[in-house]
Write an enzyme that holds these catalytic residues in place. Sequence first.
Site, PDB file in Angstrom:
ATOM      1  N   LYS A   1      16.906   3.533   1.935  1.00  0.00           N
ATOM      2  CA  LYS A   1      17.766   3.329   3.114  1.00  0.00           C
ATOM      3  C   LYS A   1      18.879   2.364   2.721  1.00  0.00           C
ATOM      4  CE  LYS A   1      14.180   3.102   6.681  1.00  0.00           C
ATOM      5  NZ  LYS A   1      13.606   2.168   7.656  1.00  0.00           N
TER       6      LYS A   1
ATOM      7  N   ASP B   1      14.354  -0.780   1.552  1.00  0.00           N
ATOM      8  CA  ASP B   1      14.991  -1.012   2.851  1.00  0.00           C
ATOM      9  C   ASP B   1      16.003  -2.151   2.675  1.00  0.00           C
ATOM     10  OD1 ASP B   1      15.187  -0.677   5.697  1.00  0.00           O
ATOM     11  OD2 ASP B   1      13.878  -2.382   5.980  1.00  0.00           O
TER      12      ASP B   1
ATOM     13  N   LYS C   1       0.818  -1.198   0.000  1.00  0.00           N
ATOM     14  CA  LYS C   1       0.000   0.000   0.000  1.00  0.00           C
ATOM     15  C   LYS C   1       0.856   1.254   0.000  1.00  0.00           C
ATOM     16  CE  LYS C   1      -3.577  -2.184   2.828  1.00  0.00           C
ATOM     17  NZ  LYS C   1      -4.077  -2.288   4.192  1.00  0.00           N
TER      18      LYS C   1
ATOM     19  N   ASP D   1       3.214   3.304   6.828  1.00  0.00           N
ATOM     20  CA  ASP D   1       2.364   3.131   8.019  1.00  0.00           C
ATOM     21  C   ASP D   1       3.117   2.597   9.224  1.00  0.00           C
ATOM     22  OD1 ASP D   1       2.798   0.468   7.003  1.00  0.00           O
ATOM     23  OD2 ASP D   1       1.195  -0.183   8.336  1.00  0.00           O
TER      24      ASP D   1
ATOM     25  N   GLU E   1       7.826   2.487  -5.868  1.00  0.00           N
ATOM     26  CA  GLU E   1       7.880   2.080  -4.458  1.00  0.00           C
ATOM     27  C   GLU E   1       8.000   3.292  -3.546  1.00  0.00           C
ATOM     28  OE1 GLU E   1       7.387   0.213  -2.098  1.00  0.00           O
ATOM     29  OE2 GLU E   1       8.512  -1.635  -2.132  1.00  0.00           O
ATOM     30  N   ASP E   2       7.565   3.130  -2.311  1.00  0.00           N
ATOM     31  CA  ASP E   2       7.747   4.186  -1.321  1.00  0.00           C
ATOM     32  C   ASP E   2       9.166   4.203  -0.766  1.00  0.00           C
ATOM     33  OD1 ASP E   2       7.454   1.738  -0.098  1.00  0.00           O
ATOM     34  OD2 ASP E   2       5.880   2.345   1.276  1.00  0.00           O
TER      35      ASP E   2
ATOM     36  N   PHE F   1      13.013   4.193  11.594  1.00  0.00           N
ATOM     37  CA  PHE F   1      11.673   3.809  11.164  1.00  0.00           C
ATOM     38  C   PHE F   1      10.844   5.064  10.909  1.00  0.00           C
ATOM     39  CE2 PHE F   1       7.293   2.448  11.628  1.00  0.00           C
ATOM     40  CZ  PHE F   1       7.288   1.368  10.770  1.00  0.00           C
ATOM     41  N   VAL F   2      10.304   5.167   9.705  1.00  0.00           N
ATOM     42  CA  VAL F   2       9.564   6.373   9.325  1.00  0.00           C
ATOM     43  C   VAL F   2       8.114   6.045   8.960  1.00  0.00           C
ATOM     44  CG1 VAL F   2      11.580   7.691   8.561  1.00  0.00           C
ATOM     45  CG2 VAL F   2      10.402   6.206   6.928  1.00  0.00           C
TER      46      VAL F   2
ATOM     47  N   ARG G   1      -0.451   6.643   7.280  1.00  0.00           N
ATOM     48  CA  ARG G   1      -0.135   6.684   5.843  1.00  0.00           C
ATOM     49  C   ARG G   1      -0.502   8.033   5.237  1.00  0.00           C
ATOM     50  NH1 ARG G   1       1.075   1.538   3.985  1.00  0.00           N
ATOM     51  NH2 ARG G   1       0.003  -0.196   4.946  1.00  0.00           N
TER      52      ARG G   1
HETATM   53  P1  5GP Z   1      12.311  -4.191   1.834  1.00  0.00           P
HETATM   54  O1  5GP Z   1      11.897  -5.476   1.201  1.00  0.00           O
HETATM   55  O2  5GP Z   1      13.139  -3.318   0.951  1.00  0.00           O
HETATM   56  O3  5GP Z   1      12.984  -4.436   3.156  1.00  0.00           O
HETATM   57  O4  5GP Z   1      10.974  -3.514   2.248  1.00  0.00           O
HETATM   58  C1  5GP Z   1      10.524  -2.350   1.761  1.00  0.00           C
HETATM   59  C2  5GP Z   1       9.171  -2.078   2.337  1.00  0.00           C
HETATM   60  O5  5GP Z   1       9.213  -2.200   3.755  1.00  0.00           O
HETATM   61  C3  5GP Z   1       8.750  -0.649   2.069  1.00  0.00           C
HETATM   62  O6  5GP Z   1       8.048  -0.561   0.876  1.00  0.00           O
HETATM   63  C4  5GP Z   1       7.882  -0.334   3.271  1.00  0.00           C
HETATM   64  O7  5GP Z   1       6.570  -0.752   3.016  1.00  0.00           O
HETATM   65  C5  5GP Z   1       8.485  -1.188   4.372  1.00  0.00           C
HETATM   66  N1  5GP Z   1       9.398  -0.380   5.176  1.00  0.00           N
HETATM   67  C6  5GP Z   1      10.734  -0.355   5.159  1.00  0.00           C
HETATM   68  N2  5GP Z   1      11.241   0.568   6.013  1.00  0.00           N
HETATM   69  C7  5GP Z   1      10.160   1.145   6.580  1.00  0.00           C
HETATM   70  C8  5GP Z   1       9.996   2.211   7.513  1.00  0.00           C
HETATM   71  O8  5GP Z   1      10.933   2.847   8.022  1.00  0.00           O
HETATM   72  N3  5GP Z   1       8.714   2.539   7.814  1.00  0.00           N
HETATM   73  C9  5GP Z   1       7.633   1.903   7.313  1.00  0.00           C
HETATM   74  N4  5GP Z   1       6.443   2.316   7.679  1.00  0.00           N
HETATM   75  N5  5GP Z   1       7.744   0.905   6.413  1.00  0.00           N
HETATM   76  C10 5GP Z   1       8.989   0.544   6.042  1.00  0.00           C
END
Ligand code: 5GP
Length: 173
Positions: A128, A100, A40, A156, A96-97, A149-150, A162
């Site tokens: 990140k 990570d 989302k 969310d 993507e938002d 963590f944001v 959100r």
């Molecule tokens: P990845 O597979 O790269 O670890 O995950 C990315 C997803 O994890 C992002 O699209 C987001 O939904 C979630 N995520 C990663 N870091 C954060 C954060 O600091 N805050 C929140 N709310 N979601 C995060």
Amino acid sequence: MSTFNVLISREELAKKTKELAQRISEDYRGKELLLVGVLKGGFMFLADLARELTIDVSLDFISCSSYGNATVSSGVVRILKDIDYDITGKHVLLVEDLIDTGLTLTYLKDLFTAKGCASVKVCTILDKPSRRKVEMIADYEGIVIPDAFVVGYGLDYGEKYRNLPDVCSIVSE
Ligand code: 5GP
């Protein structure tokens, strides 16, 4: 009432979004581009990015979960909603938002490549890089943030926050 610390303001987000949209419009001019929003969290950035583009695009969404309700990644990616249309031969841009660990987009890139797209690229508004578990470099990278963590701008905590227009850290709930 919850309180937040603004880390990236709505003005900074809008400026970076415009820059990315200009590059994407130039790179994909004359091509059939499908923007795939990763739900989302990606909904707000996708809406802003799409409105800044100066080329015709199609839109679709995919929903996947790697976190559940936790604040750390489990590393397991589940598809909750797949895209609706055949994407054979299309140029796909995953929107993507935040990247990570990189696990979600690595999984999605492989999935879309296997579906027979002409190309699969990645655009993220937040990154990140210090948290990567697998190599993942966005083709269109937004704003690099530290390991914190944001919430807000689509992101969310337990499905809340959100709708905040800025990217924030939570001070108190
Ligand atoms: P990845 O597979 O790269 O670890 O995950 C990315 C997803 O994890 C992002 O699209 C987001 O939904 C979630 N995520 C990663 N870091 C954060 C954060 O600091 N805050 C929140 N709310 N979601 C995060």
